[in-house]
Design a protein around this motif. Structure first.
Motif, PDB file in Angstrom:
ATOM      1  N   GLU A  65     -40.693 -22.244  25.367  1.00  0.00           N
ATOM      2  CA  GLU A  65     -39.880 -21.361  24.519  1.00  0.00           C
ATOM      3  C   GLU A  65     -38.400 -21.669  24.671  1.00  0.00           C
ATOM      4  O   GLU A  65     -37.656 -21.698  23.690  1.00  0.00           O
ATOM      5  CB  GLU A  65     -40.154 -19.906  24.882  1.00  0.00           C
ATOM      6  N   SER A  66     -37.949 -21.939  25.914  1.00  0.00           N
ATOM      7  CA  SER A  66     -36.536 -22.263  26.112  1.00  0.00           C
ATOM      8  C   SER A  66     -36.190 -23.595  25.453  1.00  0.00           C
ATOM      9  O   SER A  66     -35.106 -23.766  24.912  1.00  0.00           O
ATOM     10  CB  SER A  66     -36.195 -22.299  27.600  1.00  0.00           C
ATOM     11  N   ARG A  67     -37.148 -24.554  25.479  1.00  0.00           N
ATOM     12  CA  ARG A  67     -36.908 -25.821  24.790  1.00  0.00           C
ATOM     13  C   ARG A  67     -36.798 -25.605  23.293  1.00  0.00           C
ATOM     14  O   ARG A  67     -35.954 -26.199  22.627  1.00  0.00           O
ATOM     15  CB  ARG A  67     -38.033 -26.805  25.090  1.00  0.00           C
ATOM     16  N   GLN A  68     -37.660 -24.739  22.748  1.00  0.00           N
ATOM     17  CA  GLN A  68     -37.594 -24.467  21.315  1.00  0.00           C
ATOM     18  C   GLN A  68     -36.278 -23.781  20.954  1.00  0.00           C
ATOM     19  O   GLN A  68     -35.666 -24.097  19.944  1.00  0.00           O
ATOM     20  CB  GLN A  68     -38.780 -23.612  20.886  1.00  0.00           C
ATOM     21  N   ASN A  69     -35.849 -22.846  21.805  1.00  0.00           N
ATOM     22  CA  ASN A  69     -34.575 -22.180  21.558  1.00  0.00           C
ATOM     23  C   ASN A  69     -33.427 -23.176  21.628  1.00  0.00           C
ATOM     24  O   ASN A  69     -32.494 -23.121  20.832  1.00  0.00           O
ATOM     25  CB  ASN A  69     -34.352 -21.053  22.562  1.00  0.00           C
ATOM     26  N   ARG A  70     -33.498 -24.092  22.604  1.00  0.00           N
ATOM     27  CA  ARG A  70     -32.454 -25.100  22.734  1.00  0.00           C
ATOM     28  C   ARG A  70     -32.449 -26.017  21.513  1.00  0.00           C
ATOM     29  O   ARG A  70     -31.396 -26.336  20.984  1.00  0.00           O
ATOM     30  CB  ARG A  70     -32.647 -25.903  24.016  1.00  0.00           C
ATOM     31  N   ASN A  71     -33.644 -26.410  21.058  1.00  0.00           N
ATOM     32  CA  ASN A  71     -33.713 -27.254  19.865  1.00  0.00           C
ATOM     33  C   ASN A  71     -33.161 -26.516  18.655  1.00  0.00           C
ATOM     34  O   ASN A  71     -32.448 -27.103  17.839  1.00  0.00           O
ATOM     35  CB  ASN A  71     -35.163 -27.685  19.597  1.00  0.00           C
ATOM     36  N   HIS A  72     -33.478 -25.235  18.535  1.00  0.00           N
ATOM     37  CA  HIS A  72     -32.966 -24.446  17.420  1.00  0.00           C
ATOM     38  C   HIS A  72     -31.445 -24.354  17.500  1.00  0.00           C
ATOM     39  O   HIS A  72     -30.750 -24.500  16.494  1.00  0.00           O
ATOM     40  CB  HIS A  72     -33.595 -23.049  17.451  1.00  0.00           C
ATOM     41  N   ALA A  73     -30.927 -24.137  18.715  1.00  0.00           N
ATOM     42  CA  ALA A  73     -29.479 -24.075  18.898  1.00  0.00           C
ATOM     43  C   ALA A  73     -28.830 -25.417  18.569  1.00  0.00           C
ATOM     44  O   ALA A  73     -27.752 -25.461  17.967  1.00  0.00           O
ATOM     45  CB  ALA A  73     -29.145 -23.662  20.331  1.00  0.00           C
ATOM     46  N   MET A  74     -29.484 -26.504  18.934  1.00  0.00           N
ATOM     47  CA  MET A  74     -28.952 -27.833  18.622  1.00  0.00           C
ATOM     48  C   MET A  74     -28.910 -28.060  17.114  1.00  0.00           C
ATOM     49  O   MET A  74     -27.999 -28.704  16.607  1.00  0.00           O
ATOM     50  CB  MET A  74     -29.813 -28.920  19.284  1.00  0.00           C
ATOM     51  N   GLN A  75     -29.891 -27.519  16.401  1.00  0.00           N
ATOM     52  CA  GLN A  75     -29.897 -27.670  14.953  1.00  0.00           C
ATOM     53  C   GLN A  75     -28.773 -26.867  14.305  1.00  0.00           C
ATOM     54  O   GLN A  75     -28.291 -27.217  13.240  1.00  0.00           O
ATOM     55  CB  GLN A  75     -31.241 -27.227  14.375  1.00  0.00           C
ATOM     56  N   LEU A  76     -28.347 -25.800  14.968  1.00  0.00           N
ATOM     57  CA  LEU A  76     -27.296 -24.950  14.410  1.00  0.00           C
ATOM     58  C   LEU A  76     -25.894 -25.451  14.739  1.00  0.00           C
ATOM     59  O   LEU A  76     -24.923 -24.943  14.192  1.00  0.00           O
ATOM     60  CB  LEU A  76     -27.458 -23.513  14.919  1.00  0.00           C
ATOM     61  N   ILE A  77     -25.763 -26.440  15.606  1.00  0.00           N
ATOM     62  CA  ILE A  77     -24.445 -26.932  16.003  1.00  0.00           C
ATOM     63  C   ILE A  77     -23.640 -27.458  14.820  1.00  0.00           C
ATOM     64  O   ILE A  77     -22.468 -27.101  14.672  1.00  0.00           O
ATOM     65  CB  ILE A  77     -24.570 -27.985  17.127  1.00  0.00           C
ATOM     66  N   PRO A  78     -24.204 -28.302  13.931  1.00  0.00           N
ATOM     67  CA  PRO A  78     -23.387 -28.769  12.792  1.00  0.00           C
ATOM     68  C   PRO A  78     -22.903 -27.623  11.910  1.00  0.00           C
ATOM     69  O   PRO A  78     -21.772 -27.650  11.435  1.00  0.00           O
ATOM     70  CB  PRO A  78     -24.339 -29.685  12.024  1.00  0.00           C
ATOM     71  N   GLU A  79     -23.735 -26.602  11.751  1.00  0.00           N
ATOM     72  CA  GLU A  79     -23.324 -25.449  10.942  1.00  0.00           C
ATOM     73  C   GLU A  79     -22.165 -24.720  11.617  1.00  0.00           C
ATOM     74  O   GLU A  79     -21.198 -24.328  10.962  1.00  0.00           O
ATOM     75  CB  GLU A  79     -24.511 -24.516  10.764  1.00  0.00           C
ATOM     76  N   ALA A  80     -22.249 -24.557  12.933  1.00  0.00           N
ATOM     77  CA  ALA A  80     -21.168 -23.886  13.664  1.00  0.00           C
ATOM     78  C   ALA A  80     -19.889 -24.707  13.610  1.00  0.00           C
ATOM     79  O   ALA A  80     -18.791 -24.160  13.462  1.00  0.00           O
ATOM     80  CB  ALA A  80     -21.590 -23.646  15.113  1.00  0.00           C
ATOM     81  N   LEU A  81     -20.013 -26.026  13.718  1.00  0.00           N
ATOM     82  CA  LEU A  81     -18.831 -26.883  13.630  1.00  0.00           C
ATOM     83  C   LEU A  81     -18.206 -26.800  12.246  1.00  0.00           C
ATOM     84  O   LEU A  81     -16.973 -26.744  12.110  1.00  0.00           O
ATOM     85  CB  LEU A  81     -19.200 -28.334  13.947  1.00  0.00           C
ATOM     86  N   ALA A  82     -19.023 -26.791  11.209  1.00  0.00           N
ATOM     87  CA  ALA A  82     -18.506 -26.684   9.844  1.00  0.00           C
ATOM     88  C   ALA A  82     -17.810 -25.343   9.647  1.00  0.00           C
ATOM     89  O   ALA A  82     -16.747 -25.271   9.023  1.00  0.00           O
ATOM     90  CB  ALA A  82     -19.639 -26.851   8.839  1.00  0.00           C
ATOM     91  N   ARG A  83     -18.407 -24.275  10.199  1.00  0.00           N
ATOM     92  CA  ARG A  83     -17.794 -22.957  10.069  1.00  0.00           C
ATOM     93  C   ARG A  83     -16.446 -22.910  10.798  1.00  0.00           C
ATOM     94  O   ARG A  83     -15.469 -22.369  10.271  1.00  0.00           O
ATOM     95  CB  ARG A  83     -18.738 -21.896  10.632  1.00  0.00           C
ATOM     96  N   ALA A  84     -16.379 -23.490  11.985  1.00  0.00           N
ATOM     97  CA  ALA A  84     -15.124 -23.517  12.739  1.00  0.00           C
ATOM     98  C   ALA A  84     -14.070 -24.349  12.005  1.00  0.00           C
ATOM     99  O   ALA A  84     -12.890 -23.979  11.956  1.00  0.00           O
ATOM    100  CB  ALA A  84     -15.365 -24.084  14.136  1.00  0.00           C
ATOM    101  N   HIS A  85     -14.505 -25.469  11.433  1.00  0.00           N
ATOM    102  CA  HIS A  85     -13.571 -26.328  10.685  1.00  0.00           C
ATOM    103  C   HIS A  85     -13.040 -25.571   9.470  1.00  0.00           C
ATOM    104  O   HIS A  85     -11.839 -25.621   9.172  1.00  0.00           O
ATOM    105  CB  HIS A  85     -14.300 -27.605  10.257  1.00  0.00           C
ATOM    106  N   MET A  86     -13.920 -24.878   8.749  1.00  0.00           N
ATOM    107  CA  MET A  86     -13.492 -24.124   7.573  1.00  0.00           C
ATOM    108  C   MET A  86     -12.532 -23.007   7.974  1.00  0.00           C
ATOM    109  O   MET A  86     -11.513 -22.776   7.301  1.00  0.00           O
ATOM    110  CB  MET A  86     -14.713 -23.539   6.860  1.00  0.00           C
ATOM    111  N   HIS A  87     -12.823 -22.327   9.089  1.00  0.00           N
ATOM    112  CA  HIS A  87     -11.934 -21.269   9.565  1.00  0.00           C
ATOM    113  C   HIS A  87     -10.555 -21.831   9.893  1.00  0.00           C
ATOM    114  O   HIS A  87      -9.527 -21.230   9.553  1.00  0.00           O
ATOM    115  CB  HIS A  87     -12.552 -20.598  10.801  1.00  0.00           C
ATOM    116  N   GLU A  88     -10.537 -22.994  10.536  1.00  0.00           N
ATOM    117  CA  GLU A  88      -9.257 -23.630  10.881  1.00  0.00           C
ATOM    118  C   GLU A  88      -8.484 -24.025   9.623  1.00  0.00           C
ATOM    119  O   GLU A  88      -7.266 -23.847   9.541  1.00  0.00           O
ATOM    120  CB  GLU A  88      -9.523 -24.861  11.759  1.00  0.00           C
ATOM    121  N   ARG A  89      -9.191 -24.578   8.629  1.00  0.00           N
ATOM    122  CA  ARG A  89      -8.532 -24.952   7.368  1.00  0.00           C
ATOM    123  C   ARG A  89      -7.968 -23.729   6.655  1.00  0.00           C
ATOM    124  O   ARG A  89      -6.873 -23.779   6.092  1.00  0.00           O
ATOM    125  CB  ARG A  89      -9.520 -25.674   6.443  1.00  0.00           C
ATOM    126  N   LEU A  90      -8.708 -22.614   6.659  1.00  0.00           N
ATOM    127  CA  LEU A  90      -8.204 -21.385   6.038  1.00  0.00           C
ATOM    128  C   LEU A  90      -6.965 -20.872   6.762  1.00  0.00           C
ATOM    129  O   LEU A  90      -6.006 -20.410   6.135  1.00  0.00           O
ATOM    130  CB  LEU A  90      -9.295 -20.306   6.034  1.00  0.00           C
TER     131      LEU A  90
END
Length: 105
Positions: free
Chosen positions: A41-66
């Motif tokens: 379960e922790s591996r699945q959570n880690r994999n899910h979190a890894m999949q969300l990293i690009p989305e979080a980076l894009a959100r942070a980049h957009m926030h910085e641009r705004l």
């Protein structure tokens, strides 16, 4: 060490399964069954979190641009306000001069 007559797990000496070393290819019954499902379960959570990293980076980049855009707009408004203030001061000086010239005559 002489490794001429042996293969590795990734590159066996022969492709024929009958001629391969049985210790190199464990069967499914030889592999241990994971006892702790929390690890899976922790591996699945880690994999899910890894999949969300690009989305979080894009959100942070957009926030910085705004934030940069808002800062730039604020700087433009400040520059425009200073230009208008200087223009008003020059108009005030012209009006004073004109009034002084009218009083002097």
């Amino acid at each position: 060490m002489n490794t001429i007559g042996t293969g590795t797990i990734d590159r066996p000496l022969t492709r024929d399964p009958q001629k391969q070393d049985h210790t190199m290819n464990p069967t499914f019954t030889d592999t241990p069954v994971p006892m702790n499902t929390d690890v899976i379960e922790s591996r699945q959570n880690r994999n899910h979190a890894m999949q969300l990293i690009p989305e979080a980076l894009a959100r942070a980049h957009m926030h910085e641009r705004l934030r940069e855009a808002e800062s730039e707009r604020r700087a433009h408004r400040l520059a425009a306000a200073r230009r208008m203030q200087r223009r008003a001061e020059r108009a005030s000086l012209r009006a004073r001069r004109a009034l002084a010239m009218a009083v002097m005559q």
